[in-house]
Write a protein that holds these residues in place. Sequence first.
Motif, PDB file in Angstrom:
ATOM      1  N   TRP A 102      42.753  49.928  15.444  1.00 38.28           N
ATOM      2  CA  TRP A 102      41.661  49.673  16.398  1.00 38.28           C
ATOM      3  C   TRP A 102      41.390  48.180  16.524  1.00 38.28           C
ATOM      4  CZ3 TRP A 102      36.863  47.356  15.728  1.00 38.28           C
ATOM      5  CH2 TRP A 102      35.992  47.466  16.807  1.00 38.28           C
ATOM      6  N   LEU A 103      41.433  47.473  15.394  1.00 42.61           N
ATOM      7  CA  LEU A 103      41.214  46.023  15.432  1.00 42.61           C
ATOM      8  C   LEU A 103      42.294  45.328  16.257  1.00 42.61           C
ATOM      9  CD1 LEU A 103      40.186  45.266  11.720  1.00 42.61           C
ATOM     10  CD2 LEU A 103      38.747  45.053  13.756  1.00 42.61           C
ATOM     11  N   ILE A 104      43.553  45.720  16.049  1.00 42.05           N
ATOM     12  CA  ILE A 104      44.656  45.066  16.768  1.00 42.05           C
ATOM     13  C   ILE A 104      44.556  45.312  18.268  1.00 42.05           C
ATOM     14  CG2 ILE A 104      47.160  44.998  17.061  1.00 42.05           C
ATOM     15  CD1 ILE A 104      47.414  45.747  14.095  1.00 42.05           C
ATOM     16  N   VAL A 105      44.379  46.573  18.657  1.00 38.44           N
ATOM     17  CA  VAL A 105      44.324  46.911  20.088  1.00 38.44           C
ATOM     18  C   VAL A 105      43.096  46.284  20.735  1.00 38.44           C
ATOM     19  CG1 VAL A 105      44.157  48.793  21.743  1.00 38.44           C
ATOM     20  CG2 VAL A 105      45.618  49.041  19.730  1.00 38.44           C
ATOM     21  N   SER A 106      41.962  46.345  20.052  1.00 36.24           N
ATOM     22  CA  SER A 106      40.744  45.730  20.604  1.00 36.24           C
ATOM     23  C   SER A 106      40.922  44.230  20.773  1.00 36.24           C
ATOM     24  CB  SER A 106      39.553  46.017  19.687  1.00 36.24           C
ATOM     25  OG  SER A 106      39.282  47.394  19.604  1.00 36.24           O
ATOM     26  N   GLY A 107      41.577  43.593  19.806  1.00 37.02           N
ATOM     27  CA  GLY A 107      41.799  42.158  19.910  1.00 37.02           C
ATOM     28  C   GLY A 107      42.702  41.786  21.077  1.00 37.02           C
ATOM     29  N   VAL A 108      43.765  42.565  21.281  1.00 30.35           N
ATOM     30  CA  VAL A 108      44.698  42.278  22.380  1.00 30.35           C
ATOM     31  C   VAL A 108      43.997  42.401  23.727  1.00 30.35           C
ATOM     32  CG1 VAL A 108      46.766  43.079  23.567  1.00 30.35           C
ATOM     33  CG2 VAL A 108      46.759  42.907  21.072  1.00 30.35           C
ATOM     34  N   PHE A 109      43.313  43.520  23.928  1.00 27.83           N
ATOM     35  CA  PHE A 109      42.650  43.722  25.217  1.00 27.83           C
ATOM     36  C   PHE A 109      41.411  42.831  25.356  1.00 27.83           C
ATOM     37  CE2 PHE A 109      45.327  47.423  25.343  1.00 27.83           C
ATOM     38  CZ  PHE A 109      45.538  47.623  26.699  1.00 27.83           C
ATOM     39  N   GLY A 110      40.793  42.468  24.228  1.00 29.76           N
ATOM     40  CA  GLY A 110      39.685  41.528  24.300  1.00 29.76           C
ATOM     41  C   GLY A 110      40.133  40.157  24.766  1.00 29.76           C
ATOM     42  N   CYS A 111      41.268  39.686  24.248  1.00 33.21           N
ATOM     43  CA  CYS A 111      41.824  38.406  24.707  1.00 33.21           C
ATOM     44  C   CYS A 111      42.197  38.465  26.185  1.00 33.21           C
ATOM     45  CB  CYS A 111      43.048  38.044  23.879  1.00 33.21           C
ATOM     46  SG  CYS A 111      42.705  37.538  22.182  1.00 33.21           S
ATOM     47  N   LEU A 112      42.820  39.574  26.589  1.00 35.41           N
ATOM     48  CA  LEU A 112      43.222  39.725  27.986  1.00 35.41           C
ATOM     49  C   LEU A 112      42.007  39.724  28.907  1.00 35.41           C
ATOM     50  CD1 LEU A 112      45.534  40.228  29.974  1.00 35.41           C
ATOM     51  CD2 LEU A 112      45.257  42.678  29.560  1.00 35.41           C
ATOM     52  N   SER A 113      40.958  40.442  28.508  1.00 34.05           N
ATOM     53  CA  SER A 113      39.743  40.492  29.323  1.00 34.05           C
ATOM     54  C   SER A 113      39.064  39.130  29.389  1.00 34.05           C
ATOM     55  CB  SER A 113      38.776  41.534  28.748  1.00 34.05           C
ATOM     56  OG  SER A 113      37.559  41.545  29.466  1.00 34.05           O
ATOM     57  N   ALA A 114      39.008  38.415  28.246  1.00 33.04           N
ATOM     58  CA  ALA A 114      38.366  37.100  28.232  1.00 33.04           C
ATOM     59  C   ALA A 114      39.113  36.116  29.122  1.00 33.04           C
ATOM     60  CB  ALA A 114      38.299  36.578  26.796  1.00 33.04           C
ATOM     61  N   ILE A 115      40.446  36.168  29.102  1.00 31.80           N
ATOM     62  CA  ILE A 115      41.244  35.263  29.937  1.00 31.80           C
ATOM     63  C   ILE A 115      41.014  35.554  31.418  1.00 31.80           C
ATOM     64  CG2 ILE A 115      43.596  34.641  30.596  1.00 31.80           C
ATOM     65  CD1 ILE A 115      44.390  35.101  27.658  1.00 31.80           C
ATOM     66  N   ILE A 116      41.073  36.844  31.790  1.00 31.63           N
ATOM     67  CA  ILE A 116      40.888  37.210  33.193  1.00 31.63           C
ATOM     68  C   ILE A 116      39.493  36.850  33.675  1.00 31.63           C
ATOM     69  CG2 ILE A 116      40.767  39.157  34.797  1.00 31.63           C
ATOM     70  CD1 ILE A 116      42.959  40.511  33.203  1.00 31.63           C
ATOM     71  N   ARG A 117      38.472  37.150  32.864  1.00 32.60           N
ATOM     72  CA  ARG A 117      37.102  36.858  33.270  1.00 32.60           C
ATOM     73  C   ARG A 117      36.848  35.360  33.361  1.00 32.60           C
ATOM     74  NH1 ARG A 117      32.670  40.012  33.582  1.00 32.60           N
ATOM     75  NH2 ARG A 117      33.763  41.753  32.596  1.00 32.60           N
ATOM     76  N   THR A 118      37.422  34.597  32.448  1.00 30.37           N
ATOM     77  CA  THR A 118      37.246  33.143  32.504  1.00 30.37           C
ATOM     78  C   THR A 118      37.886  32.571  33.762  1.00 30.37           C
ATOM     79  OG1 THR A 118      37.235  33.009  30.076  1.00 30.37           O
ATOM     80  CG2 THR A 118      37.677  30.981  31.289  1.00 30.37           C
ATOM     81  N   ILE A 119      39.067  33.066  34.112  1.00 30.85           N
ATOM     82  CA  ILE A 119      39.729  32.606  35.338  1.00 30.85           C
ATOM     83  C   ILE A 119      38.899  32.968  36.564  1.00 30.85           C
ATOM     84  CG2 ILE A 119      41.762  32.920  36.808  1.00 30.85           C
ATOM     85  CD1 ILE A 119      43.417  33.296  34.256  1.00 30.85           C
ATOM     86  N   GLN A 120      38.385  34.195  36.602  1.00 26.64           N
ATOM     87  CA  GLN A 120      37.573  34.619  37.735  1.00 26.64           C
ATOM     88  C   GLN A 120      36.306  33.782  37.862  1.00 26.64           C
ATOM     89  OE1 GLN A 120      36.980  38.820  37.002  1.00 26.64           O
ATOM     90  NE2 GLN A 120      38.750  39.402  38.225  1.00 26.64           N
ATOM     91  N   ASN A 121      35.640  33.515  36.732  1.00 24.48           N
ATOM     92  CA  ASN A 121      34.411  32.734  36.778  1.00 24.48           C
ATOM     93  C   ASN A 121      34.676  31.283  37.169  1.00 24.48           C
ATOM     94  OD1 ASN A 121      33.033  35.003  36.016  1.00 24.48           O
ATOM     95  ND2 ASN A 121      32.705  34.385  33.906  1.00 24.48           N
ATOM     96  N   CYS A 122      35.772  30.717  36.670  1.00 22.02           N
ATOM     97  CA  CYS A 122      36.128  29.349  37.067  1.00 22.02           C
ATOM     98  C   CYS A 122      36.433  29.281  38.560  1.00 22.02           C
ATOM     99  CB  CYS A 122      37.323  28.859  36.255  1.00 22.02           C
ATOM    100  SG  CYS A 122      36.975  28.554  34.511  1.00 22.02           S
ATOM    101  N   TYR A 123      37.106  30.311  39.076  1.00 21.62           N
ATOM    102  CA  TYR A 123      37.402  30.349  40.510  1.00 21.62           C
ATOM    103  C   TYR A 123      36.113  30.486  41.310  1.00 21.62           C
ATOM    104  CZ  TYR A 123      39.440  31.904  44.934  1.00 21.62           C
ATOM    105  OH  TYR A 123      39.774  32.027  46.252  1.00 21.62           O
ATOM    106  N   SER A 124      35.185  31.294  40.795  1.00 24.35           N
ATOM    107  CA  SER A 124      33.895  31.451  41.468  1.00 24.35           C
ATOM    108  C   SER A 124      33.134  30.137  41.510  1.00 24.35           C
ATOM    109  CB  SER A 124      33.066  32.527  40.751  1.00 24.35           C
ATOM    110  OG  SER A 124      31.751  32.550  41.245  1.00 24.35           O
ATOM    111  N   ILE A 125      33.105  29.410  40.379  1.00 20.67           N
ATOM    112  CA  ILE A 125      32.413  28.122  40.330  1.00 20.67           C
ATOM    113  C   ILE A 125      33.081  27.116  41.263  1.00 20.67           C
ATOM    114  CG2 ILE A 125      31.848  26.170  38.831  1.00 20.67           C
ATOM    115  CD1 ILE A 125      31.628  28.233  36.537  1.00 20.67           C
ATOM    116  N   TYR A 126      34.409  27.146  41.331  1.00 23.03           N
ATOM    117  CA  TYR A 126      35.131  26.243  42.239  1.00 23.03           C
ATOM    118  C   TYR A 126      34.763  26.526  43.692  1.00 23.03           C
ATOM    119  CZ  TYR A 126      39.001  24.426  45.018  1.00 23.03           C
ATOM    120  OH  TYR A 126      39.749  23.798  45.972  1.00 23.03           O
TER     121      TYR A 126
END
Length: 225
Positions: A102-126
């Motif tokens: 559970w820790l491994i899978v949560s970490g993988v998808f957590g990183c993926l979600s954080a990367i996607i959300r950060t890109i989306q928010n940066c694009y929104s701010i731009y």
Amino acid sequence: MSHNVVVIGMDAGPPNYNAAMNTPNDSTELPPSYNSLFNQLQRAKEESTNPADYALKACGILCGSIIITIIFAISSAIPITMIIIGAIYKDQCTIDHKIPIWLIVSGVFGCLSAIIRTIQNCYSIYKKRQNESYEQGKKSCITSVIELFIFSWFICGNVWVYSAKSSVVTDNQLDPFYCHATCYYFAFWVITVSWIVMALLCCCCCCILVIAGCGAGIASIFSSK
């Protein structure tokens, strides 16, 4: 017949205060908008058709702010730690081998979600800085699927981790209820702190929405007078 002609040359001084204030302004252009968080929430309230629509837009604005973007970028360290700890103690949790997984899978998808959300928010701010329209509440299908999976997997982790709380053994590797202390308690506190953070975020969002709604209401009262 004499005509009094007043010629204003290049050396004429600036108009006085009364003349400047009484000069009609035919321009229909609005002043540039100030993209503060409060102004965005107030604009969302004016454009919303009902409280639910306003809540959705306000949450999108809050999630797209630069502060939230920085928080998401920093919080990517937690999923990375989950991957590392889950991988190290993958075979040291006999009470339930699904806890390190559970820790491994949560970490993988957590990183993926954080990367996607950060890109989306940066694009929104731009887009905001370029004065271009951007729909805050719009999400891609991939993001929605990832978030749905993360939530479902999080609930599974709650069941696996909390159900072992009363019987877990951390000091005897030969015990069938053994789980390494670092692995188990890290998973336990990740889940517990997640619930606490979600509760605090809900309270903060509710407070911001109430303050923004009251401020918009007071502004509309004064503007109508």
